[in-house]
Structures are given as C-alpha cells and as structure tokens.
Write a protein that holds these residues in place. Structure first.
Motif, PDB file in Angstrom:
ATOM      1  N   TYR A 135      11.720   0.631  -2.245  1.00 10.66           N
ATOM      2  CA  TYR A 135      10.305   0.918  -1.990  1.00 10.66           C
ATOM      3  C   TYR A 135      10.017   1.299  -0.550  1.00 10.66           C
ATOM      4  O   TYR A 135       8.947   1.825  -0.251  1.00 10.66           O
ATOM      5  CB  TYR A 135       9.401  -0.192  -2.522  1.00 10.66           C
ATOM      6  CG  TYR A 135       9.383  -1.547  -1.869  1.00 10.66           C
ATOM      7  CD1 TYR A 135       8.786  -1.741  -0.630  1.00 10.66           C
ATOM      8  CD2 TYR A 135       9.862  -2.671  -2.548  1.00 10.66           C
ATOM      9  CE1 TYR A 135       8.703  -3.006  -0.064  1.00 10.66           C
ATOM     10  CE2 TYR A 135       9.773  -3.937  -1.997  1.00 10.66           C
ATOM     11  CZ  TYR A 135       9.195  -4.109  -0.749  1.00 10.66           C
ATOM     12  OH  TYR A 135       9.092  -5.360  -0.187  1.00 10.66           O
ATOM     13  N   ARG A 136      10.982   1.100   0.317  1.00  7.90           N
ATOM     14  CA  ARG A 136      10.836   1.667   1.665  1.00  7.90           C
ATOM     15  C   ARG A 136      10.654   3.177   1.581  1.00  7.90           C
ATOM     16  O   ARG A 136       9.786   3.757   2.240  1.00  7.90           O
ATOM     17  CB  ARG A 136      12.095   1.351   2.486  1.00  7.90           C
ATOM     18  CG  ARG A 136      12.242   2.214   3.724  1.00  7.90           C
ATOM     19  CD  ARG A 136      13.638   2.181   4.290  1.00  7.90           C
ATOM     20  NE  ARG A 136      13.742   3.114   5.406  1.00  7.90           N
ATOM     21  CZ  ARG A 136      14.843   3.320   6.122  1.00  7.90           C
ATOM     22  NH1 ARG A 136      15.937   2.645   5.845  1.00  7.90           N
ATOM     23  NH2 ARG A 136      14.848   4.185   7.115  1.00  7.90           N
ATOM     24  N   HIS A 137      11.458   3.821   0.737  1.00  8.22           N
ATOM     25  CA  HIS A 137      11.379   5.274   0.600  1.00  8.22           C
ATOM     26  C   HIS A 137      10.122   5.686  -0.154  1.00  8.22           C
ATOM     27  O   HIS A 137       9.564   6.756   0.093  1.00  8.22           O
ATOM     28  CB  HIS A 137      12.637   5.793  -0.093  1.00  8.22           C
ATOM     29  CG  HIS A 137      13.890   5.526   0.688  1.00  8.22           C
ATOM     30  ND1 HIS A 137      14.116   6.070   1.929  1.00  8.22           N
ATOM     31  CD2 HIS A 137      14.964   4.749   0.414  1.00  8.22           C
ATOM     32  CE1 HIS A 137      15.293   5.665   2.393  1.00  8.22           C
ATOM     33  NE2 HIS A 137      15.823   4.858   1.492  1.00  8.22           N
ATOM     34  N   GLN A 138       9.676   4.834  -1.056  1.00  5.20           N
ATOM     35  CA  GLN A 138       8.423   5.115  -1.753  1.00  5.20           C
ATOM     36  C   GLN A 138       7.259   5.106  -0.780  1.00  5.20           C
ATOM     37  O   GLN A 138       6.341   5.935  -0.865  1.00  5.20           O
ATOM     38  CB  GLN A 138       8.210   4.077  -2.862  1.00  5.20           C
ATOM     39  CG  GLN A 138       7.035   4.402  -3.773  1.00  5.20           C
ATOM     40  CD  GLN A 138       7.176   3.704  -5.105  1.00  5.20           C
ATOM     41  OE1 GLN A 138       8.088   4.000  -5.883  1.00  5.20           O
ATOM     42  NE2 GLN A 138       6.292   2.767  -5.378  1.00  5.20           N
ATOM     43  N   GLN A 139       7.298   4.194   0.171  1.00  8.74           N
ATOM     44  CA  GLN A 139       6.269   4.167   1.207  1.00  8.74           C
ATOM     45  C   GLN A 139       6.339   5.424   2.070  1.00  8.74           C
ATOM     46  O   GLN A 139       5.303   5.987   2.452  1.00  8.74           O
ATOM     47  CB  GLN A 139       6.437   2.906   2.057  1.00  8.74           C
ATOM     48  CG  GLN A 139       6.101   1.623   1.291  1.00  8.74           C
ATOM     49  CD  GLN A 139       6.476   0.367   2.051  1.00  8.74           C
ATOM     50  OE1 GLN A 139       7.228   0.396   3.026  1.00  8.74           O
ATOM     51  NE2 GLN A 139       5.964  -0.772   1.598  1.00  8.74           N
ATOM     52  N   ALA A 140       7.556   5.877   2.351  1.00  9.42           N
ATOM     53  CA  ALA A 140       7.698   7.116   3.136  1.00  9.42           C
ATOM     54  C   ALA A 140       7.146   8.312   2.370  1.00  9.42           C
ATOM     55  O   ALA A 140       6.523   9.208   2.958  1.00  9.42           O
ATOM     56  CB  ALA A 140       9.172   7.337   3.481  1.00  9.42           C
TER      57      ALA A 140
END
Length: 861
Positions: A135-140
């Motif tokens: 979800y780090r990448h989802q936030q990005a």
C-alpha cells in the motif's frame, strides 16, 4: 512397486514436493525467449477457510496455465490476497483480535489449502494488499492521480450509518438499513475523496466493443453502468423568478415533451431547500427522504412519494402552458441536474407517480400497429419507440427523427441543446474505517490539503487501536492523526479516512508483474511485457465495479506516465465461472445445518446430534452462512485434490452452476481408479508414452485414430473453455483404451501411444494422477515438462459418415456408409433398413433424395 489402487494421500504430497524442489512454476520474463501468457484468477479475500465451491475458479485458471505451459508459453500464474476490508474490523470487534493478526492467520490457512490443491502458482510473487510494501505504492499512485487532477475532495451526499458511524457503500444498504447494525441509514453531506472516473466515460464505453473475448452479458453490464445516452438539456422557464430563470433538465426522450405533466426535483435540490425554510411540510418531506438509501434498488422498491412545491414552469414549446413543479423521492441530486420532467405515458415510474397524485397522462408515442383513435394508457406505460402524435410539429415522425427535430427546435428557441449524459458518477473512494490503505494527505489550517511527500511513504496504520466503540479508530487514536504540515511545518492533521478496498484490487495484477520492485508500483518493462492479462477468471458478481475500476486504473496509470500499455485494457480475455451448489438443511428448531451434521437413517435425513428429522431446502451456492459448504481439506483427505479438481470441471459447462452431490463425487473417485487401472494394465517392457505406432493396422490403427481424435477435441475444448466437454472426451478415450486388448507388438505400441496421449491430456486437469501415470509408463522427467502432444491430421480423417434417414420429413433411422459412397449404394442401404421398411410399409416410395455425406430423404405416399 506400482500401487494396486491409486492412493492420492501418497501420490499428491510426493509430486507437490517434486514441483516445489524444481521451482517448476516460476515465471520467466522478457528474457525467457518464449511467448508470454498471463493467466489470473480474481484473488481471494482471506476470510477463513476455502471450501470446494471456491476451488472451481482456481482450478479453471490452473488448467489454462498448465496447458499453456505445455504448449511452450512462459506462463505467469500468481496468487495474492485482497486483504483489507470491513470483515477484518468486524472480527476485531467481535473476537477481540487485531485485524492484521486475523487476516494473516487466515492467509496462512488458505495458502496451505491452495497448495494442497496442486495449483501451478508462482508463489515467489505472492502479495497481500494490507502489507505496507504494497500500500505504500498505492499511496504513491493516489498522489500521482492527485497531481494529474484525477483525485479530488468535495462535499457529497453519502449513506451514513449512525450506529457504526461510517459511510456505507450503496451495496451495504439493505431495505434502508445498515447491513451490519440494522440502523436506519441517513443521508449526510460529508467531505469525501473521489477519483475522476467520469473523465474516462467515453473511452471506457468505446473500448467495450473491442473486448471480444469477454462474455456478452458482462460487456452489456459495463455499458449500461456507464450509461452513455444521447438526449437534450432542456430549460423550463420559471414563472416565479425568485429561484432563477429556468429549471434545467436532461432527458433522453425530448420527443415526449408534449406529454409532460410535471417536473420533479430532488429533495436536496437548491430550490427545494429554499422553499423548505418557510414550509414545514416541505421540510418534513425532505427529512423523510433523507432517511432513504441511495441505491437504485432502494429507490425503485420504495413507495413513490412527492410534494407539490407550489411553483410552476412554462413549457419550452408553448409559453402559455404551465407545468407544476414537485419534489419526489425517486429523483437524486447526484444524477443529471437533480431534476426530471415527467411524461407519464412513456415512463412507468412517472406513470405510477402521476396516478398516485392525479396528474395528467397524455400519450404522445403511438406503438407500432396501434390506432391513434383508440390507444390509451392504463396501468402500463409504453416505453418503446413508435410514431409521435398529439405533439404538434412532431406529429408523424418516428422516435429517432422526432428526438433530433425536438433538439433542433429547442436550440432555435435557445431553451435547450443536444447533449450526452452518463449514468456513471465519479468514484467515491474514502471510507471511515481503520483496516484500509491510509490516504496520504495532511490537512493544514493554512495550506489546506497537502500531499505527504513520496519519500515519507508509506503512511503506516498504527497498531495500537481499539474497537470497543463505533466510529473510525483512526479518528479516535490519541496521537496518530497529529503531525506537522509537510509544506509549512505547522501542526496539522492526517487524513483519517482510508481508501475503498476496490482501489487495492484495481492494480494488483500490475504489481504481480514485478512485486520485488521497491521504488515504484511495478517495473514498466515487466508490466509492458506481461500485460494485458491474457485470461482472467472470476465471478459474475464482479462484472461491473471491479472490472470497471480496473479498466479506469490502467488507463489512468498510462496517462500519468507510470506505464505504456497499447490498447489500455487490462484483461484481454475474461471468463465468469458458475458456482458450486449444494442442498441446504435446517434442524427442527430452524437452524442451518452443515452436510457433516446430518445422516440418513431408514431413508430419512436426521440431525446426528438429536436424531430429529431435518428439512431439506433449496439447492444454493455454497455459503458459510447457510452451512452448505464442503471443506476443501476434508474433501482432499477423503478423495484427494485431483478428485476435487475433476469434479468441479465435470458435468456442467463452466459458466453454469454445478451441483455437489455425494453420488457425483463417488463417480469421480471410481473414474480415477478406472483410469489408473487402465494405465497400469499395459504389459511390462512396453514402449514408453512418447511412442508413435506408425505401423499400426486394423484395430491398432483404430485405437490410434480414437486417441488422436480425442486429443484434437480436448485441445479445442480447453482453448474454448469447454472443460466439461474435455472431461467427457477423456472418459470416452479411457473406455476405448480399456476395451482394446492388443494381440501383437504393434497393438501394444498403439496402446502405449494412446496412453501417452491420455496422460499428457489429463495433466492440466488432474496433475498428480498424471505424474504418477507418467512415471508408471516410463515417461522421461516430469509430465509437467512434457510438450503437449500434437494430433496427426492423417488420423483425424473420417473414413465413414453417419447419414440420418428421413421419411416424409421425420427422422426414422440412420446408416453408416463409406465417405463419398455412390448414390445407388446409399439408396439401397437406406431402403433396406428395418426402420425405413417399417415406416414405409403399405406405402409407395415416390422419391429418394440423397444429399452426399449429409442426409437421405425418402418421400412416400
């Protein structure tokens, strides 16, 4: 030593270990040099245990993956977990366990179950959407959408559960109540986050036509959900200009304007709000409407209610014609302009409303073949196309022409224009929940909404949260929401809403292409190599929202520069499988019982615990709530994974439901044993399974033909997703091979060839059994590494044909003749057949018509 009976408990763990040791199903990539094939089943929510019903779509995808691997493709077949969601929060509240612990515990259980099923999965790419690394990448991605104007915040009307104190999706409002709390849902206006999916309405609609490997019903559902329609924006002049000059309405049927008898505004339309301030009746009506759900189903089910607002508008085509303005509970501010015009004769909802409140019903569209002098509307509106009448300058025009003529007149009068409308609305993505992806925004009193800098991602959920009271735990957390503004450094507040879990599933298929990538959601080169997904498998329940959101995401990621996908569509092929169904059972005290809680005694089904008779209910899809599930582990213990796989692929076409029955399972078990004994009956020292018995003649040649025809049929069936047909062909081939008893070396070689084809054909379906058979036959290496056999075209040629015989148009018999047989030979055989003799007895044969290699027609009198 060969097993006398096939024992899955011994064979299946052995071959699963062999595959794991070889890391057999790890996908290659752009460097493999092979053509790529990406097959994917919709990833599961880790809610507990997998039952036999769940196994069907994974088995279907696995058949395709193994088959394509045997055809020489570099296959990507990954697995992961759609791990965020409200059920985990409910479990935390009900069981006193953290959502993460509950989720990961379920993942461990379900992973082992899928591995026991023998799926050809690349486990090195496993992901879980609740992992901060995901979800780090989802936030990005969210920030990239924000940067490109695709994410925004606005005040919107939502379904609010006053007990659970959260926004509910439309699907979670049941009969106007929260699906979990049972509380009356309210409509509130809250600041919410949206994705601008409407920006893609046209391209998403236009691309549907090119999805030729999707089911037609899904393409239709997608098109209807977006709901692009050609119509007109109509301005109705107000007689009372305190509220503006006009009320604007969008309609797809401007041809019915002469049938107008009322305008209806949404209860929260600005004019209604203004009138409600000084009118208690209008205010009470608005409050009553606010307690309704906002789903189309809720609106359609609810009794039609309205209130006359006491104001009027003029008809755009006749300024002397005044039309009353009402507010109605079936008009929503979020659709169109929040106003409709009612032409009751042509719309059932408008007709019901008009009949209830005594409003005029003026027919203006004459159905085909109807008489204008006698046509009336009673209780059913005519919603189709026809000829316009009672409509002045539109009279005599057919509906399409009348629509364009009405638009032309509206534009000439400056009271409207042609326009395109969409049913689709922007995607509301914020949820007042803990177990979801945090939205990476900080709210500052001076700077407003400020994105979290990318080098500070991920914004991680706090572990120390409580679920002892309703409302969002993130909002109640004493410290987590407090932070400094990334822009000015002053004290600020984190966004406490989390993202809709549909966001997680809108790009996971891209993450699978390179889950090791740490500095980006996925490696562009890997994504561009593997995408689109060649074959996607999943339930029809996701035919609209998930697929639509994934299509939007893929195009948005393209436009944001994160990837380059020709065509922009994520899923080239889609298959929606049917369910596995089972009888339901209820105890004497009206409680659901599982199959393991009942037994048959003296022809009556009783509850084991009490001995009392049970009620056998409807056959329904396997459901934990109704307890009509068969646990996958228990099934595998009793019959093996291959039996589960074979059962869910048998009998019914894969797009239809298949009923679980004990007799059906026993039949599968007997077939597996029959197949095993057929393979092990080949004499020792016989040729291996790669044999080609080119010198076979007579019966040996016929068995070769049977095997190669079965191979061609099974190959075509797998390619066409007709797995039940493939299963039937395998049954027929096994029967033929069992009956064939070779009398010489050529016959043994022909049978060895047939068995070698059989074992490679069943490998995608029952892989453990196939490996065991391959080993017994002396096959080289593992059968998963054996190439898919190729049918010999020369052996597929039919030497004979079956001709139906009709007597005076009725089928009476059939004959087998040599292909291309002379007409006189065919006539003689037909006329001498016992069935034809009986059908023509006492009659004169007047004509015999032979259509070569097709049919024989006999005319008698």
């Amino acid at each position: 030593m060969t097993m006398s009976r096939y024992n899955p408990r011994e064979a299946e763990p052995k071959w699963q270990s062999a595959w794991a040791e070889r890391d057999a199903f790890r996908a290659g990539g752009p460097e493999s040099g092979k053509p790529k094939y990406y097959v994917l089943e919709m990833f599961p929510y880790p809610s507990g245990r997998i039952h036999v019903g769940h196994s069907r779509n994974y088995t279907m995808g696995d058949v395709v993956a193994r088959y394509k691997r045997a055809r020489g493709f570099d296959v990507l077949h990954p697995m992961g977990w759609d791990a965020f969601g409200l059920p985990a929060e409910n479990a935390a509240r009900d069981r006193g366990v953290h959502p993460g612990k509950w989720t990961y515990g379920n993942i461990d259980v379900m992973r082992k179950q899928l591995q026991r099923l023998g799926l050809a999965l690349d486990w090195s790419r496993e992901i879980a959407t609740c992992d901060p690394a995901y979800y780090r990448h989802q936030q990005a991605i969210f920030l990239k959408f924000w940067e490109n104007g695709l994410a925004y915040r606005k005040t919107a009307k939502v379904n609010w559960d006053p007990v659970d104190q959260t926004v509910l999706a439309n699907e979670q409002v049941i009969d106007g109540k929260g699906w979990r709390s049972g509380a009356e849902v309210e409509q509130r206006e809250l600041d919410q986050w949206f994705f601008k999916i409407t920006q893609y309405a046209d391209v998403l609609t236009d691309a549907i036509e090119g999805l030729d490997r999707w089911p037609d019903k899904v393409r239709t559902m997608q098109s209807n959900w977006i709901g692009r329609s050609r119509g007109a924006e109509v301005r109705f002049p107000l007689t009372d200009t305190r509220f503006g000059e006009t009320i604007d309405v969008f309609t797809t049927r401007p041809d019915t304007l002469f049938g107008a008898s009322f305008l209806a505004l949404a209860p929260d339309h600005p004019i209604v709000k203004a009138l409600a301030k000084d009118n208690p009746q209008i205010e009470a009506f608005c409050q009553d409407c606010a307690r309704m759900g906002t789903t189309e189903e809720e609106i359609e089910k609810a009794p039609k209610k309205g209130i006359d607002l006491g104001i009027k508008v003029r008809h755009p085509f006749d300024e002397s014609w005044e039309i009353p303005v009402w507010s109605a509970n079936f008009v929503l501010s979020g659709y169109g302009t929040g106003a409709i015009f009612g032409s009751p004769a042509g719309d059932q909802r408008d007709l019901d409303f008009a009949r209830k409140y005594g409003l005029p019903v003026n027919p203006v569209v004459l159905p085909p073949n109807a008489d204008a002098a006698t046509h009336t509307i009673e209780d059913e509106a005519f919603t189709g196309h026809g000829t316009i009448y009672n409509s002045r300058f539109l009279d005599g025009l057919e509906t399409p022409a009348a629509i364009e003529r009405a638009i032309e007149e509206l534009e000439k009068l400056d009271l409207g224009k042609g326009a395109t409308s969409y049913r689709l609305r922007d995607w509301l993505v914020s949820r007042q929940r803990y177990w979801g992806c945090p939205i990476p925004i900080v709210h500052c009193a001076d700077c407003g909404a400020v994105p979290v800098p990318e080098d500070q991602l991920p914004v991680v959920l706090p572990e120390d949260v409580t679920f002892d009271q309703p409302s969002n735990p993130l909002e109640r957390h004493p410290t987590w929401k407090n932070t400094d503004c990334p822009k000015c450094g002053k004290p600020a507040r984190r966004e406490t809403d989390t993202l809709d879990t549909f966001v997680c599933s809108s790009w996971y298929f891209l993450r699978f292409t390179s889950p090791w990538t740490g500095d980006a959601p996925f490696a562009p080169a890997e994504a561009e190599h593997w995408m689109p997904v060649d074959q996607y498998v999943g339930g029809i329940e996701h035919a609209i929202l998930h697929l639509l959101y994934a299509r939007f995401f893929t195009r948005a990621l393209n436009d944001c520069g994160l990837m380059k996908l020709d065509g922009g569509e994520p899923f080239a092929g889609l298959f929606t499988q049917g369910m596995v169904t089972h009888e339901t059972y209820k105890s004497a005290d009206d409680k659901w019982l599982g199959p393991d809680e009942i037994e048959e005694r003296d022809g009556t089904r009783v509850e084991i615990a009490t001995g009392k008779p049970v009620t056998v209910g409807a056959i329904e899809k396997m459901s934990k709530s109704k307890k009509n599930v068969v646990d996958l582990d228990e099934f595998i213990e009793n019959y093996g994974a291959d039996a589960a796989r074979w059962f869910v692929l048998s009998d019914s076409p894969p797009e239809r439901d298949v009923e679980y029955t004990d007799s059906g399972v026993e039949g599968v078990w007997r077939f597996i044993q029959r197949l095993w004994t057929t393979v092990t009956s080949l004499p020792g020292g016989a040729p291996g399974p790669a044999t080609i018995a080119a010198d076979a003649t007579g019966d040996a040649l016929e068995i070769r033909k049977t095997a190669h025809k079965a191979l061609k049929s099974v190959t075509d069936s797998i390619e066409g997703f007709r797995f039940n047909s493939a299963v039937a062909q395998v049954h027929d081939l096994v029967n033929a091979l069992r009956k064939f008893e070779p009398s010489d070396a050529a016959g043994v070689a022909a049978k060895a060839e047939g068995l070698g084809i059989l074992v490679r054909m069943i490998a995608p379906f029952v892989p453990h059994l196939a490996e065991e058979c391959w080993s017994v036959l002396g096959g080289e290496g593992l059968v998963i590494d054996a190439a898919w056999p190729e049918a010999d075209p020369a052996l597929l040629v039919e030497d004979t044909v079956t001709l139906p015989i009709q007597v005076n148009g009725k089928r009476r018999a059939q004959i087998d003749v040599a292909k291309g047989a002379p007409e006189d030979v065919v006539k003689a055989l037909a006329l001498s057949h016992d069935g034809v003799v009986r059908a023509t007895e006492g009659l004169t044969v007047r004509k015999v018509i032979v259509v070569p290699d097709r049919i024989v027609n006999i005319v008698v009198g």
